[in-house]
Design an enzyme around this catalytic site. Sequence first.
Site, PDB file in Angstrom:
ATOM      1  N   GLU A  53       0.836  -1.204   0.000  1.00 33.42           N
ATOM      2  CA  GLU A  53       0.000   0.000   0.000  1.00 33.42           C
ATOM      3  C   GLU A  53       0.872   1.256   0.000  1.00 33.42           C
ATOM      4  OE1 GLU A  53      -2.771  -0.535   3.258  1.00 33.42           O
ATOM      5  OE2 GLU A  53      -3.881  -2.060   2.108  1.00 33.42           O
ATOM      6  N   CYS A  62      -1.937  -4.854  -5.617  1.00 28.14           N
ATOM      7  CA  CYS A  62      -2.450  -6.079  -4.998  1.00 28.14           C
ATOM      8  C   CYS A  62      -1.396  -7.187  -5.038  1.00 28.14           C
ATOM      9  CB  CYS A  62      -3.679  -6.576  -5.744  1.00 28.14           C
ATOM     10  SG  CYS A  62      -5.114  -5.513  -5.652  1.00 28.14           S
ATOM     11  N   GLU A  64      -1.686 -10.233  -6.110  1.00 28.25           N
ATOM     12  CA  GLU A  64      -1.678 -11.006  -7.359  1.00 28.25           C
ATOM     13  C   GLU A  64      -0.835 -10.311  -8.422  1.00 28.25           C
ATOM     14  OE1 GLU A  64      -4.215 -10.024  -5.531  1.00 28.25           O
ATOM     15  OE2 GLU A  64      -6.008 -11.238  -5.845  1.00 28.25           O
TER      16      GLU A  64
HETATM   17  N1  THU Z   1      -5.961  -6.642  -2.259  1.00 26.74           N
HETATM   18  C1  THU Z   1      -5.161  -7.588  -2.838  1.00 26.74           C
HETATM   19  O1  THU Z   1      -3.954  -7.650  -2.545  1.00 26.74           O
HETATM   20  N2  THU Z   1      -5.705  -8.439  -3.742  1.00 26.74           N
HETATM   21  C2  THU Z   1      -7.013  -8.406  -4.133  1.00 26.74           C
HETATM   22  O2  THU Z   1      -7.409  -9.154  -5.021  1.00 26.74           O
HETATM   23  C3  THU Z   1      -7.949  -7.486  -3.501  1.00 26.74           C
HETATM   24  C4  THU Z   1      -7.366  -6.493  -2.560  1.00 26.74           C
HETATM   25  C5  THU Z   1      -5.374  -5.710  -1.287  1.00 26.74           C
HETATM   26  C6  THU Z   1      -5.307  -4.284  -1.756  1.00 26.74           C
HETATM   27  C7  THU Z   1      -5.295  -3.522  -0.461  1.00 26.74           C
HETATM   28  O3  THU Z   1      -3.970  -3.394   0.003  1.00 26.74           O
HETATM   29  C8  THU Z   1      -6.051  -4.417   0.520  1.00 26.74           C
HETATM   30  O4  THU Z   1      -6.150  -5.704  -0.114  1.00 26.74           O
HETATM   31  C9  THU Z   1      -7.431  -3.922   0.846  1.00 26.74           C
HETATM   32  O5  THU Z   1      -8.167  -3.676  -0.299  1.00 26.74           O
END
Ligand code: THU
Length: 136
Positions: A53, A62, A64
Site C-alpha cells: 500500500e 495487490c 496477485e
Molecule cells: N488486495 C489484494 O492484494 N488483492 C485483491 O485481489 C484485492 C485487494 C489488497 C489491496 C489492499 O492493500 C487491501 O487488499 C485492501 O483492499
Amino acid sequence: MGRRALLLVTERDPLIAAATRARDNAYAPYSRFRVGAALRGEDGSIHAGCNVENASFGMTICAERAAIVRAVADGCRRFSALALVLDGDGTPCGACRQMLHEFAPTLPITIARPDGTVVRETTLDRLLPEPFSTFE
Ligand code: THU
C-alpha cells in the site's frame, strides 16, 4: 485417494505456503488487510507477491499483480496455478483478474485462509467470463 489427487495436493500445498509467507510481508498499514499470492510456473517455479500500500491510496498494488510482475521479471510467463491467502471469502479483484488473463486465461486458483484452510477452488475463466483481449 488416487495418485492424481495426491499429486495435486503436493503441488498445491507448497504454493499456499509460499503465499502465506508473502502475506506475512504484506505492507498494509492503511487497510490492515494483508494478502499473499503465489504463482506456479509451468516449469515448477514459484513466484510470490504481497499487497503493497501507499499513502497515496490509489498507488497500492495487490498481491496477485505483485506476483505477476515478479514472475515476469524472473523470466516466467506460463503459469499452472495460483494460490491466494487472505482472511474471509475474498477473490481476486477485477484488475488482477484481467492482468492474470494476459498470461493464463484458464488458471486454476486456490483461495485459502492464513491457517491453511482452503475455502475455494476455482478458475480464472469462471471469475472473468468476458475478459478484454486483443489476441485470439
Ligand atoms: N488486495 C489484494 O492484494 N488483492 C485483491 O485481489 C484485492 C485487494 C489488497 C489491496 C489492499 O492493500 C487491501 O487488499 C485492501 O483492499
